[in-house]
Design an enzyme around this catalytic site. Structure first.
Site, PDB file in Angstrom:
ATOM      1  N   ARG A  38      -5.973  31.593 -45.019  1.00 22.45           N
ATOM      2  CA  ARG A  38      -7.063  32.014 -44.143  1.00 22.45           C
ATOM      3  C   ARG A  38      -7.926  30.833 -43.696  1.00 22.45           C
ATOM      4  O   ARG A  38      -8.369  30.785 -42.540  1.00 22.45           O
ATOM      5  CB  ARG A  38      -7.927  33.057 -44.851  1.00 22.45           C
ATOM      6  CG  ARG A  38      -9.020  33.621 -43.974  1.00 22.45           C
ATOM      7  CD  ARG A  38      -9.587  34.908 -44.555  1.00 22.45           C
ATOM      8  NE  ARG A  38     -10.528  35.530 -43.633  1.00 22.45           N
ATOM      9  CZ  ARG A  38     -11.824  35.696 -43.889  1.00 22.45           C
ATOM     10  NH1 ARG A  38     -12.320  35.278 -45.045  1.00 22.45           N
ATOM     11  NH2 ARG A  38     -12.611  36.266 -43.004  1.00 22.45           N
ATOM     12  N   HIS A  42      -8.836  29.964 -39.854  1.00 24.03           N
ATOM     13  CA  HIS A  42     -10.214  29.822 -39.373  1.00 24.03           C
ATOM     14  C   HIS A  42     -10.509  28.406 -38.887  1.00 24.03           C
ATOM     15  O   HIS A  42     -11.395  28.204 -38.067  1.00 24.03           O
ATOM     16  CB  HIS A  42     -11.202  30.268 -40.449  1.00 24.03           C
ATOM     17  CG  HIS A  42     -11.318  31.758 -40.541  1.00 24.03           C
ATOM     18  ND1 HIS A  42     -12.479  32.403 -40.906  1.00 24.03           N
ATOM     19  CD2 HIS A  42     -10.417  32.735 -40.303  1.00 24.03           C
ATOM     20  CE1 HIS A  42     -12.274  33.723 -40.883  1.00 24.03           C
ATOM     21  NE2 HIS A  42     -11.036  33.943 -40.539  1.00 24.03           N
ATOM     22  N   ASN A  70     -17.316  33.961 -42.254  1.00 23.00           N
ATOM     23  CA  ASN A  70     -16.988  32.863 -43.170  1.00 23.00           C
ATOM     24  C   ASN A  70     -17.891  32.857 -44.393  1.00 23.00           C
ATOM     25  O   ASN A  70     -17.432  32.616 -45.513  1.00 23.00           O
ATOM     26  CB  ASN A  70     -17.125  31.509 -42.457  1.00 23.00           C
ATOM     27  CG  ASN A  70     -15.969  31.241 -41.509  1.00 23.00           C
ATOM     28  OD1 ASN A  70     -14.949  31.925 -41.554  1.00 23.00           O
ATOM     29  ND2 ASN A  70     -16.118  30.242 -40.648  1.00 23.00           N
ATOM     30  N   HIS A 169      -1.962  39.387 -43.663  1.00 22.47           N
ATOM     31  CA  HIS A 169      -2.684  40.380 -44.460  1.00 22.47           C
ATOM     32  C   HIS A 169      -1.756  41.125 -45.421  1.00 22.47           C
ATOM     33  O   HIS A 169      -2.148  42.137 -45.991  1.00 22.47           O
ATOM     34  CB  HIS A 169      -3.450  41.345 -43.551  1.00 22.47           C
ATOM     35  CG  HIS A 169      -4.620  40.700 -42.868  1.00 22.47           C
ATOM     36  ND1 HIS A 169      -5.408  41.358 -41.936  1.00 22.47           N
ATOM     37  CD2 HIS A 169      -5.156  39.452 -42.981  1.00 22.47           C
ATOM     38  CE1 HIS A 169      -6.365  40.540 -41.505  1.00 22.47           C
ATOM     39  NE2 HIS A 169      -6.229  39.379 -42.110  1.00 22.47           N
TER      40      HIS A 169
HETATM   41  C1  HEM Z   1      -5.972  39.398 -36.017  1.00 20.93           C
HETATM   42  C2  HEM Z   1      -7.237  39.244 -36.301  1.00 20.93           C
HETATM   43  C3  HEM Z   1      -7.765  39.102 -37.697  1.00 20.93           C
HETATM   44  C4  HEM Z   1      -8.874  39.706 -38.185  1.00 20.93           C
HETATM   45  C5  HEM Z   1      -9.804  40.643 -37.422  1.00 20.93           C
HETATM   46  C6  HEM Z   1      -8.999  39.305 -39.558  1.00 20.93           C
HETATM   47  C7  HEM Z   1     -10.024  39.700 -40.400  1.00 20.93           C
HETATM   48  C8  HEM Z   1     -10.052  39.487 -41.749  1.00 20.93           C
HETATM   49  C9  HEM Z   1     -11.057  40.006 -42.638  1.00 20.93           C
HETATM   50  C10 HEM Z   1     -12.254  40.841 -42.212  1.00 20.93           C
HETATM   51  C11 HEM Z   1     -10.724  39.626 -43.886  1.00 20.93           C
HETATM   52  C12 HEM Z   1     -11.474  39.959 -45.166  1.00 20.93           C
HETATM   53  C13 HEM Z   1     -12.580  38.946 -45.400  1.00 20.93           C
HETATM   54  C14 HEM Z   1     -13.545  39.399 -46.465  1.00 20.93           C
HETATM   55  O1  HEM Z   1     -13.786  40.605 -46.575  1.00 20.93           O
HETATM   56  O2  HEM Z   1     -14.100  38.539 -47.182  1.00 20.93           O
HETATM   57  C15 HEM Z   1      -9.519  38.855 -43.805  1.00 20.93           C
HETATM   58  C16 HEM Z   1      -8.861  38.302 -44.872  1.00 20.93           C
HETATM   59  C17 HEM Z   1      -7.739  37.512 -44.753  1.00 20.93           C
HETATM   60  N1  HEM Z   1      -7.166  37.084 -43.580  1.00 20.93           N
HETATM   61 FE1  HEM Z   1      -7.527  37.799 -41.751  1.00 20.93          FE
HETATM   62  N2  HEM Z   1      -7.964  38.480 -39.889  1.00 20.93           N
HETATM   63  C18 HEM Z   1      -7.187  38.330 -38.777  1.00 20.93           C
HETATM   64  C19 HEM Z   1      -6.071  37.524 -38.677  1.00 20.93           C
HETATM   65  C20 HEM Z   1      -5.606  36.695 -39.679  1.00 20.93           C
HETATM   66  C21 HEM Z   1      -4.617  35.657 -39.504  1.00 20.93           C
HETATM   67  C22 HEM Z   1      -3.970  35.280 -38.164  1.00 20.93           C
HETATM   68  C23 HEM Z   1      -4.414  35.091 -40.718  1.00 20.93           C
HETATM   69  C24 HEM Z   1      -3.530  33.952 -41.108  1.00 20.93           C
HETATM   70  C25 HEM Z   1      -2.451  33.568 -40.437  1.00 20.93           C
HETATM   71  C26 HEM Z   1      -5.268  35.800 -41.654  1.00 20.93           C
HETATM   72  C27 HEM Z   1      -5.301  35.594 -43.008  1.00 20.93           C
HETATM   73  C28 HEM Z   1      -6.110  36.285 -43.887  1.00 20.93           C
HETATM   74  C29 HEM Z   1      -5.947  36.233 -45.325  1.00 20.93           C
HETATM   75  C30 HEM Z   1      -4.823  35.523 -46.064  1.00 20.93           C
HETATM   76  C31 HEM Z   1      -6.991  36.992 -45.869  1.00 20.93           C
HETATM   77  C32 HEM Z   1      -7.305  37.196 -47.359  1.00 20.93           C
HETATM   78  C33 HEM Z   1      -8.120  36.021 -47.845  1.00 20.93           C
HETATM   79  C34 HEM Z   1      -8.479  36.031 -49.320  1.00 20.93           C
HETATM   80  O3  HEM Z   1      -8.070  36.922 -50.064  1.00 20.93           O
HETATM   81  O4  HEM Z   1      -9.215  35.100 -49.733  1.00 20.93           O
HETATM   82  N3  HEM Z   1      -5.995  36.738 -40.985  1.00 20.93           N
HETATM   83  N4  HEM Z   1      -9.133  38.771 -42.484  1.00 20.93           N
HETATM   84 CA    CA Z   2     -11.304  23.572 -36.360  1.00 22.56          CA
END
Ligand code: HEM
Ligand code: CA
Ligand code: CA
Length: 294
Positions: A38, A42, A70, A169
């Site tokens: 992530r 970002h 973030n 995800h």
């Molecule tokens: C398509 C739009 C996306 C949205 C709206 C989104 C949104 C989010 C949100 C809201 C979270 C939870 C954060 C929290 O509650 O602290 C999350 C977690 C995560 N996202 Fe996304 N995300 C998107 C795309 C992506 C992409 C493209 C990747 C990587 C290629 C990604 C990788 C991750 C990962 C691995 C987590 C878990 C992180 C952890 O457990 O520390 N996301 N995302």
């Molecule tokens: Ca950058």
């Protein structure tokens, strides 16, 4: 122009150092593979993959760490620091933090059972960061499919890249504050799944309570994320948007039925994401500490 052999002569130990620190970190905390992936996403979405996300705030700028989405959410900075310290000891002032992040994200995916790919390298690190840029360029859990498609298009990524990259995800966790609107407000959700998630995510309070983005296999990088979507068990509103009677339904079904198709497209899309406006000459630098400009 990035190249997979960029550090072959100048820092041959680089891939091994990144892999061993990541192996250690993921062994101690399996979620760390997700957190580093992530971080890379970002980084790349805000002014390209230039390690801007790693900069701490200074007197002259407020950086990305405290931006919406973030703050109180990104994790893994100390793992990148640990890699950087070893890389500096092996090859001083040679490898950018942006490249370290790109390699670490790949290794995290591999360690959790996902696909591998060759990582193009040669990025340089940003010398500034902006909270405003982060707020403007990162997707929200409340985004609609058309919002997501246009945000990704602005980065040179098409709808197929969006749907494949969202498969990230399949690992990691989200906070209640981010999925509450979906489990209480949306109709396109499996009722049993909504009830299950409401048990630990109340309508009021408990904002930081965690739930896995993939309820089946939160620490395996597999295609279960897409199976969840087909069953109405996407955790975020934005996840379920990919399978809601729209243009991405057929691709979600394909990834649900073929791990190979998902892995192939995910790896290709990661390389594409890693190519978002890379910094290659001035004003980039090889940062000595990933947290601050030289
Ligand atoms: C398509 C739009 C996306 C949205 C709206 C989104 C949104 C989010 C949100 C809201 C979270 C939870 C954060 C929290 O509650 O602290 C999350 C977690 C995560 N996202 Fe996304 N995300 C998107 C795309 C992506 C992409 C493209 C990747 C990587 C290629 C990604 C990788 C991750 C990962 C691995 C987590 C878990 C992180 C952890 O457990 O520390 N996301 N995302
Ligand atoms: Ca950058
Ligand atoms: Ca999974």
């Amino acid at each position: 122009q990035l190249s997979t052999s960029f550090y072959d002569r100048t820092c041959p130990m680089l891939p091994g150092i990144v892999r061993s620190v990541m192996a250690q970190a993921v062994f101690q905390d399996r979620r760390m593979g997700a957190s580093i992936l992530r971080l890379f996403f970002h980084d790349c979405f805000v002014n390209g993959c230039d390690a801007s996300v790693l900069l701490d705030d200074t007197r002259t700028f407020t950086g990305e760490k405290n931006a919406n989405g973030n703050t109180n959410s990104l994790r893994g900075f100390e793992v990148i620091d640990a890699i950087k310290t070893l890389v500096e000891a092996a090859c001083n002032a040679t490898v950018s933090c942006a490249d370290i992040l790109a390699l670490a994200a790949r290794d995290g995916v591999v360690l959790l059972g996902g696909p591998t790919w060759l990582v193009p390298l040669g990025r340089r690190d940003a010398r500034t960061a902006s909270i405003f840029a982060a707020n403007a360029n990162l997707p929200l859990a409340s985004s609609s499919l058309s919002d997501l498609i246009s945000l990704f298009a602005g980065k040179g990524l098409d709808a197929r890249d969006l749907t494949a990259l969202s498969g990230a995800h399949t690992i990691g966790q989200a906070q209640c504050v981010n999925f509450r609107p979906h489990i209480y407000g949306d109709l396109n959700i499996d009722p049993g799944f909504a009830a299950l998630r409401r048990q630990t995510c109340p309508a009021f309070g408990g904002d930081g309570n965690l739930a896995p983005l993939d309820l089946q296999t939160p620490v395996s990088f597999d295609n279960r994320y897409y199976q969840n979507l087909v069953a109405g068990r996407g955790l975020l509103h934005s996840d379920q948007e990919l399978f809601n009677g729209g243009s991405q339904d057929s691709l979600v079904r394909l990834y649900n039925s073929s791990t190979l198709a998902f892995f192939t497209d995910f790896a290709a899309a990661m390389v594409k994401m890693g190519n978002i406006s890379p910094l290659t000459g001035w004003p980039g630098e090889i940062r000595l500490s990933c947290r601050k400009v030289n």
